[in-house]
Design a protein around this motif. Structure first.
Motif, PDB file in Angstrom:
ATOM      1  N   ASP A   5       0.919  -1.237   0.069  1.00 45.92           N
ATOM      2  CA  ASP A   5      -0.054   0.127  -0.032  1.00 45.92           C
ATOM      3  C   ASP A   5       0.948   1.365  -0.079  1.00 45.92           C
ATOM      4  OD1 ASP A   5       1.031  -0.286   2.581  1.00 45.92           O
ATOM      5  OD2 ASP A   5      -0.856   0.168   3.551  1.00 45.92           O
ATOM      6  N   ARG A   6       2.081   1.189   0.138  1.00 48.11           N
ATOM      7  CA  ARG A   6       2.966   2.386   0.182  1.00 48.11           C
ATOM      8  C   ARG A   6       3.020   2.975  -1.161  1.00 48.11           C
ATOM      9  NH1 ARG A   6       7.141   2.224   4.255  1.00 48.11           N
ATOM     10  NH2 ARG A   6       6.246   1.363   5.927  1.00 48.11           N
ATOM     11  N   THR A   7       3.167   4.399  -1.364  1.00 49.84           N
ATOM     12  CA  THR A   7       3.161   5.063  -2.646  1.00 49.84           C
ATOM     13  C   THR A   7       4.526   5.691  -3.005  1.00 49.84           C
ATOM     14  OG1 THR A   7       2.308   7.273  -1.507  1.00 49.84           O
ATOM     15  CG2 THR A   7       0.677   5.578  -2.212  1.00 49.84           C
ATOM     16  N   ILE A   8       5.278   5.834  -1.709  1.00 50.52           N
ATOM     17  CA  ILE A   8       6.693   6.561  -1.737  1.00 50.52           C
ATOM     18  C   ILE A   8       7.839   5.417  -1.149  1.00 50.52           C
ATOM     19  CG2 ILE A   8       8.340   8.445  -1.258  1.00 50.52           C
ATOM     20  CD1 ILE A   8       5.578   9.909  -0.743  1.00 50.52           C
ATOM     21  N   ARG A   9       7.759   4.969   0.033  1.00 48.32           N
ATOM     22  CA  ARG A   9       8.647   4.046   0.491  1.00 48.32           C
ATOM     23  C   ARG A   9       8.240   2.409   0.455  1.00 48.32           C
ATOM     24  NH1 ARG A   9      13.044   5.915   3.769  1.00 48.32           N
ATOM     25  NH2 ARG A   9      13.426   8.155   2.855  1.00 48.32           N
ATOM     26  N   LYS A  10       8.510   2.173  -0.909  1.00 44.73           N
ATOM     27  CA  LYS A  10       7.935   0.803  -1.147  1.00 44.73           C
ATOM     28  C   LYS A  10       8.707  -0.211  -0.745  1.00 44.73           C
ATOM     29  CE  LYS A  10       5.338   2.724  -5.451  1.00 44.73           C
ATOM     30  NZ  LYS A  10       5.122   2.467  -6.589  1.00 44.73           N
ATOM     31  N   GLY A  11       8.427  -1.275  -0.499  1.00 41.05           N
ATOM     32  CA  GLY A  11       8.996  -2.480  -0.176  1.00 41.05           C
ATOM     33  C   GLY A  11      10.075  -3.048  -1.051  1.00 41.05           C
ATOM     34  N   PRO A  12      11.181  -3.663  -0.582  1.00 42.36           N
ATOM     35  CA  PRO A  12      12.333  -4.219  -1.580  1.00 42.36           C
ATOM     36  C   PRO A  12      12.097  -5.289  -2.472  1.00 42.36           C
ATOM     37  CG  PRO A  12      12.473  -5.103   0.689  1.00 42.36           C
ATOM     38  CD  PRO A  12      11.492  -4.196   0.808  1.00 42.36           C
ATOM     39  N   VAL A  13      12.632  -5.357  -3.555  1.00 41.35           N
ATOM     40  CA  VAL A  13      12.288  -6.416  -4.810  1.00 41.35           C
ATOM     41  C   VAL A  13      12.842  -7.661  -4.522  1.00 41.35           C
ATOM     42  CG1 VAL A  13      11.181  -4.826  -6.076  1.00 41.35           C
ATOM     43  CG2 VAL A  13      13.500  -5.434  -6.207  1.00 41.35           C
ATOM     44  N   ASP A  14      14.070  -7.867  -3.484  1.00 39.24           N
ATOM     45  CA  ASP A  14      14.886  -8.758  -3.332  1.00 39.24           C
ATOM     46  C   ASP A  14      14.805  -9.268  -2.060  1.00 39.24           C
ATOM     47  OD1 ASP A  14      15.965  -6.521  -2.191  1.00 39.24           O
ATOM     48  OD2 ASP A  14      17.842  -6.936  -3.305  1.00 39.24           O
ATOM     49  N   ALA A  15      13.970  -9.040  -1.067  1.00 37.95           N
ATOM     50  CA  ALA A  15      14.131  -9.615   0.302  1.00 37.95           C
ATOM     51  C   ALA A  15      12.591  -9.465   1.018  1.00 37.95           C
ATOM     52  CB  ALA A  15      15.176  -8.557   1.069  1.00 37.95           C
ATOM     53  N   ALA A  16      12.535 -10.429   1.760  1.00 36.93           N
ATOM     54  CA  ALA A  16      10.981 -10.134   2.638  1.00 36.93           C
ATOM     55  C   ALA A  16      11.333  -9.218   3.927  1.00 36.93           C
ATOM     56  CB  ALA A  16      10.897 -11.504   3.221  1.00 36.93           C
ATOM     57  N   VAL A  17      10.571  -8.467   4.196  1.00 34.14           N
ATOM     58  CA  VAL A  17      10.580  -7.717   5.382  1.00 34.14           C
ATOM     59  C   VAL A  17      10.106  -8.560   6.591  1.00 34.14           C
ATOM     60  CG1 VAL A  17       9.952  -5.372   6.525  1.00 34.14           C
ATOM     61  CG2 VAL A  17      10.635  -5.577   3.958  1.00 34.14           C
ATOM     62  N   ILE A  18      10.753  -8.907   7.702  1.00 33.47           N
ATOM     63  CA  ILE A  18      10.274  -9.498   8.746  1.00 33.47           C
ATOM     64  C   ILE A  18      10.245  -8.637   9.824  1.00 33.47           C
ATOM     65  CG2 ILE A  18      10.514 -11.567  10.030  1.00 33.47           C
ATOM     66  CD1 ILE A  18      10.114 -12.220   7.208  1.00 33.47           C
ATOM     67  N   ARG A  19       9.020  -8.395  10.470  1.00 31.27           N
ATOM     68  CA  ARG A  19       9.055  -7.515  11.686  1.00 31.27           C
ATOM     69  C   ARG A  19       9.262  -8.305  12.976  1.00 31.27           C
ATOM     70  NH1 ARG A  19       3.518  -4.612  12.931  1.00 31.27           N
ATOM     71  NH2 ARG A  19       3.354  -6.639  13.916  1.00 31.27           N
ATOM     72  N   LEU A  20       9.918  -8.229  13.810  1.00 33.90           N
ATOM     73  CA  LEU A  20       9.792  -8.905  15.008  1.00 33.90           C
ATOM     74  C   LEU A  20       9.344  -7.982  16.387  1.00 33.90           C
ATOM     75  CD1 LEU A  20      13.496 -10.367  14.650  1.00 33.90           C
ATOM     76  CD2 LEU A  20      11.122 -11.346  14.238  1.00 33.90           C
ATOM     77  N   GLN A  21       8.668  -8.395  17.175  1.00 38.25           N
ATOM     78  CA  GLN A  21       8.437  -7.979  18.538  1.00 38.25           C
ATOM     79  C   GLN A  21       9.351  -8.873  19.541  1.00 38.25           C
ATOM     80  OE1 GLN A  21       6.985  -6.169  21.044  1.00 38.25           O
ATOM     81  NE2 GLN A  21       6.523  -7.702  22.439  1.00 38.25           N
ATOM     82  N   ILE A  22      10.407  -8.442  20.159  1.00 43.32           N
ATOM     83  CA  ILE A  22      11.133  -8.855  21.274  1.00 43.32           C
ATOM     84  C   ILE A  22      10.486  -9.016  22.492  1.00 43.32           C
ATOM     85  CG2 ILE A  22      13.526  -9.308  22.138  1.00 43.32           C
ATOM     86  CD1 ILE A  22      13.200  -9.963  18.966  1.00 43.32           C
ATOM     87  N   GLY A  23      10.300 -10.010  23.144  1.00 39.91           N
ATOM     88  CA  GLY A  23       9.427 -10.121  23.996  1.00 39.91           C
ATOM     89  C   GLY A  23      10.410 -10.187  25.527  1.00 39.91           C
ATOM     90  N   LEU A  24       9.740 -10.675  26.502  1.00 36.69           N
ATOM     91  CA  LEU A  24      10.599 -10.772  27.894  1.00 36.69           C
ATOM     92  C   LEU A  24      11.030 -11.997  28.140  1.00 36.69           C
ATOM     93  CD1 LEU A  24       7.843  -8.772  30.160  1.00 36.69           C
ATOM     94  CD2 LEU A  24       9.857  -8.121  28.649  1.00 36.69           C
ATOM     95  N   GLU A  25      11.203 -12.957  27.042  1.00 31.72           N
ATOM     96  CA  GLU A  25      11.943 -14.132  27.398  1.00 31.72           C
ATOM     97  C   GLU A  25      13.252 -14.077  27.234  1.00 31.72           C
ATOM     98  OE1 GLU A  25       8.435 -14.821  24.328  1.00 31.72           O
ATOM     99  OE2 GLU A  25      10.147 -13.403  24.459  1.00 31.72           O
TER     100      GLU A  25
END
Length: 396
Positions: A357-377
């Motif tokens: 859905d981005r119009t300016i800062r679009k995603g890379p075409v050669d990689a997956a964007v993986i978002r992490l939430q680092i918990g309390l472990e």
């Protein structure tokens, strides 16, 4: 009778978290405020009802429980007033509806929370507001986009998923010269690590669903305004009939007491994991503002007091058709990490980010964007689980 709390203004952040909205002398000495369930509020006389000469008049306009949370948030934000709404998305949409009208022009950062973009592109546009997205790193270039009918500039730092930093003070100063209201989604940093109103923002927005809750079981949003914009925000909230529930407010107030300690753990653990990922050959790039290698690091270092547990990294793929299979292999191999939306709870989460859905800062075409939430472990267990993901992704 409540104790004088003038000393709280100069207290440390954890002390404020422990004592803001905390008035046991008002409740017979009980440490936590009671949960007041109410719609109807009775008046002692017709005259009192006519003049509304008592603190509470109807359930949608506040209760002792919701007011306790609002007082605590105001103490943290330095705000003139706070409203409670049922979700983080509502915390964005209510101020938009409060300050925008048909024929107005709104500038929205391109790295915005995706449901906010959907609201802008559908409902806001249908109501006659012209929406324009801008590069999160535009800085003082924002002035070139402001028109005579621009009424609102919406910011978010770091940006959702890709973590771009914004020069909030510069953008706010320019927007104010043109009579614009500045709103900011500050969910990532919380008021502990960044105070939007201190940097020129008029309306500070938080998904209390995240770190204030801390346990992945409450939906709530807070919107805090400076003195100039408080009355209009409050009136819009009353007009829309939107309010936070007392049980949820109680739980968020309870979560605030430990938020500083939890955030510190999230911060240290996430940065340790980010540095570990940055050293790996099977990671193309780590998107974390506290890393010296990150383009927005200097802004983060200048303006922010810390970082939370959320960041992203790029998992490279040999070809575009390999991006999704590689990401799925990585995610499906994880055992400690949960695969789920949201973040801010005690548990670690992972998700592949969709930036279509981005119009300016679009995603890379050669990689997956993986978002992490680092918990309390324990960090060692978190890294061991990520190793499982990398091992699975390596054979795709």
């Amino acid at each position: 009778m409540s104790k004088n709390k003038d000393w709280l203004a100069s207290a440390g952040s954890n002390t404020k978290l422990c004592h803001s909205g905390y008035e046991p002398t008002d409740y017979f000495g009980f440490v936590n405020p009671p949960v007041v369930h109410a719609s109807t509020v009775l008046f002692p006389s017709a005259r009192a009802m006519e003049t509304r000469s008592q603190p509470y008049t109807y359930g949608t306009r506040g209760t002792p429980t919701t007011d306790a949370l609002c007082r605590a948030i105001d103490e943290l934000e330095g705000s003139a007033g706070t409203i409670l709404v049922p979700s983080g998305l509502a915390a964005i949409t209510v101020p938009f509806l409060a300050f925008l009208s048909a024929g107005d022009h709104a500038l929205i950062v391109d790295s915005v929370y995706s449901p906010c973009r959907h609201f802008c592109n559908t409902m806001l546009t249908r109501l006659g507001v012209e929406v324009e997205y801008y590069d999160p790193e535009i800085g003082d270039g924002i002035e070139t986009l402001i028109r005579s009918n621009t009424r609102l500039v919406h910011t978010e730092a770091p940006g959702s998923n890709t973590m771009e930093m914004q020069d909030i003070r510069t953008i706010s100063a320019i927007a104010h010269r043109h009579g614009c209201v500045v709103t900011m989604d500050n969910t990532w940093a919380t008021p502990l690590y960044f105070k939007p109103l201190d940097h020129g923002v008029d309306i500070s927005i938080h998904a209390a669903t995240k770190y204030p809750s801390g346990h992945s079981d409450i939906l709530l949003g807070t919107v805090s305004a400076n003195a100039e914009h408080w009355e209009r925000l409050k009136e819009a909230n009353i007009t829309l009939g939107i309010c936070g529930a007392p049980d949820d407010s109680y739980q968020i107030l309870r979560g605030l007491r430990t938020m500083g300690l939890r955030l510190d753990h999230h911060y240290r653990s996430a940065l340790a994991v980010a540095r570990w990922l940055e050293a790996r050959k099977d990671v193309a790039r780590v998107l974390h503002p506290a890393l010296e290698s990150f383009p927005g690091h200097e802004i983060w270092k200048r303006d922010f007091k810390g970082a939370s547990g959320v960041f992203s990294f790029l998992l490279p793929a040999s070809s575009p058709d390999k991006i999704r299979p590689k990401a799925h292999a990585f995610l499906d191999a994880l055992q400690l990490f949960g695969l789920g939306w949201s973040w801010g709870g005690y548990e670690s989460l992972a998700v592949q980010v969709n930036l279509d859905d981005r119009t300016i800062r679009k995603g890379p075409v050669d990689a997956a964007v993986i978002r992490l939430q680092i918990g309390l472990e324990d960090v060692e267990d978190i890294m061991a689980d990520l190793e499982r993901g990398f091992a699975a992704a390596s054979v795709v």
